[in-house]
Design an enzyme around this catalytic site. Structure first.
Site, PDB file in Angstrom:
ATOM      1  N   LYS B  97      99.831  33.382  -0.354  1.00 61.46           N
ATOM      2  CA  LYS B  97      99.398  32.151  -1.021  1.00 61.46           C
ATOM      3  C   LYS B  97      98.475  31.450  -0.034  1.00 61.46           C
ATOM      4  O   LYS B  97      98.903  30.986   1.026  1.00 61.46           O
ATOM      5  CB  LYS B  97     100.604  31.264  -1.365  1.00 61.46           C
ATOM      6  CG  LYS B  97     100.174  29.948  -2.016  1.00 61.46           C
ATOM      7  CD  LYS B  97     101.342  29.020  -2.267  1.00 61.46           C
ATOM      8  CE  LYS B  97     100.829  27.622  -2.550  1.00 61.46           C
ATOM      9  NZ  LYS B  97     101.905  26.624  -2.585  1.00 61.46           N
ATOM     10  N   GLY B 158     104.058  17.490  -3.647  1.00 62.62           N
ATOM     11  CA  GLY B 158     105.235  16.639  -3.433  1.00 62.62           C
ATOM     12  C   GLY B 158     105.153  15.268  -4.080  1.00 62.62           C
ATOM     13  O   GLY B 158     106.025  14.431  -3.869  1.00 62.62           O
ATOM     14  N   ASN B 206     108.667  23.234  -6.311  1.00 58.33           N
ATOM     15  CA  ASN B 206     109.495  23.171  -5.098  1.00 58.33           C
ATOM     16  C   ASN B 206     110.207  21.833  -4.984  1.00 58.33           C
ATOM     17  O   ASN B 206     111.407  21.726  -5.239  1.00 58.33           O
ATOM     18  CB  ASN B 206     108.644  23.436  -3.847  1.00 58.33           C
ATOM     19  CG  ASN B 206     109.493  23.583  -2.586  1.00 58.33           C
ATOM     20  OD1 ASN B 206     110.678  23.288  -2.558  1.00 58.33           O
ATOM     21  ND2 ASN B 206     108.915  24.049  -1.533  1.00 58.33           N
TER      22      ASN B 206
END
Lengths: 65, 258
Positions: B97, B158, B206
Site C-alpha cells: 500500500k 482518522g 481502521n
C-alpha cells in the site's frame, strides 16, 4: 565487532548479520535489514559480513493502517 | 454477493482493515475476525532494540489474512520505494500500500511523489495499491502506469468524516477499470455502506473499528454494512427524484365522500 546499529554504536560477538541478530535475541519473523541503505535479502543474512563501517538498520513490522 | 480480484487474488470480503490503534493484539484479532476481513495492513518502523514488541503476525497468519504492508512514514518517492523493499523482505509479499504523506498535520497524500514511486515499484515487480486523493485524473494516471487498484480517500485519515469526497469518488468509480477501494475517513458503517452503494469495490477501515468501545461488535457492524451496501449496488438502486412519485395508485375514492 563494532558497528552502527539504528544510529547507535553496537559491539557484538561475531561477524555476520545472522550473528548480530542472534546476539540481539530478536525474532527473525517480520523484520528487514538494510546495510548502508541497501536492503539485504534474508537469504544473505548468514553470509553477509559486517565491518566497522557498516551502518545497519533493522526494521520490524508493527500494527498500522 | 460477488467476489472480486486484485492482481489475480480473489477476495470474498469487500472490507479491508487496518491493524493500528487497537488497545491490544487480542482486541484487534477479535475485531478483525468478526469483520471477516481477508486483507489487513501493517506498517514498518525501526526496531525497538530495548524491548520485544507484540508479535501480531502470527495470529494474523493463523487466520489466513493477507498482509498488506504500507509505506507510512515515507515523505518522498525514494523513501517509499525503500520502505516497500524493506516490507517485501519483512513480510514476504510483493504487495504494497503506497502512501506518501509529507505533512503530519493533515496527512494529505502527495500525488506527484506517489505516481513516481508507483512507476518505479511496478518496474520492480510490486503489486501497487496507491493511497491518493479522490483525484480522478491522478487515479487514471496510476491505472495507466500499472497499479492494480486505486485507493482514493473519503476524508482525512482518522477523521471519521465519511465520504466528503463523494462527487469525485463517483467519477473515479465510473472511469476506473481497476478496483476502487475507498480508504481513510470512513467513520461509521453507514459510510462504508454508502461507498459500496455508489459502486466502490471495497473499503479500508481502521480507526472506526479500533477505537470503538466494543471493537469486535463494530467489526461485525462494518461487515454487515459492507455486505448490505454491495448487495444494494448489485440489486440496482432507484433513481433520485425531486418530485414525489406515488407508490400506491392515486384513486378517486376519497373524492366520493363529497
Amino acid at each position: 565487532m563494532k558497528i552502527m546499529l539504528n544510529d547507535a554504536p553496537c559491539d557484538f560477538l561475531g561477524h555476520t548479520l545472522l550473528d548480530l541478530l542472534r546476539y540481539l535475541g530478536k525474532r527473525e519473523q517480520g523484520i528487514a535489514i538494510a546495510i548502508n541503505q541497501q536492503v539485504v535479502p534474508k537469504s544473505l543474512w548468514a553470509s553477509t559480513e559486517l565491518n566497522e563501517h557498516s551502518q545497519v538498520f533493522i526494521f520490524e513490522s508493527i500494527a498500522g493502517g | 454477493m460477488s467476489s472480486f480480484f486484485i492482481a489475480g487474488h480473489e477476495f470474498h470480503s469487500r472490507l479491508f482493515t487496518g491493524t493500528g490503534k487497537y488497545a491490544s493484539a487480542n482486541t484487534m484479532m477479535d475485531s478483525l475476525i468478526a469483520s471477516k476481513s481477508e486483507l489487513v495492513t501493517l506498517s514498518l518502523r525501526r526496531m525497538d532494540l530495548k524491548q520485544q514488541t507484540d508479535n501480531i503476525l502470527q495470529p494474523l497468519q493463523q487466520h489466513c489474512m493477507k498482509l498488506l504492508p504500507n509505506t507510512s512514514g515515507a515523505r518522498t518517492a525514494k523513501e517509499a520505494v525503500f520502505a516497500a523493499e524493506l516490507a517485501r523482505e519483512a513480510l514476504e509479499t510483493n504487495w504494497v500500500k503506497l502512501e506518501i504523506h509529507p505533512d503530519p498535520r493533515y496527512l494529505m497524500p502527495d500525488g506527484m511523489e506517489t505516481l513516481l514511486a508507483a512507476e518505479e515499484l511496478i518496474k520492480k515487480g510490486f503489486v501497487v495499491m496507491p493511497y491518493v486523493h479522490a483525484d480522478p485524473v491522478l487515479c487514471k494516471r496510476l491505472e495507466e502506469v500499472g497499479c492494480q487498484c486505486v485507493m482514493p480517500l473519503g476524508s482525512p485519515i482518522g477523521s471519521n468524516m465519511g465520504l466528503a469526497s463523494r462527487p469525485f469518488l463517483e467519477i473515479i468509480i465510473e472511469q476506473s477499470t481497476v478496483p476502487v477501494i475507498v480508504d481513510a475517513g470512513i467513520g461509521a458503517p453507514s459510510d462504508a455502506a454508502l461507498a459500496l452503494e455508489i459502486g466502490a469495490d471495497a473499503v479500508l477501515v481502521n480507526t472506526a473499528m479500533a477505537v470503538a468501545r466494543q471493537p469486535a461488535q463494530m467489526g461485525k457492524a462494518f461487515r454487515l454494512a459492507v455486505e448490505a451496501g454491495r448487495m444494494a449496488y448489485e440489486s440496482g438502486l432507484g433513481e433520485r427524484r425531486v418530485q414525489a412519485q406515488a407508490t400506491s395508485p392515486l384513486t378517486e375514492f376519497i373524492g366520493a365522500l363529497s
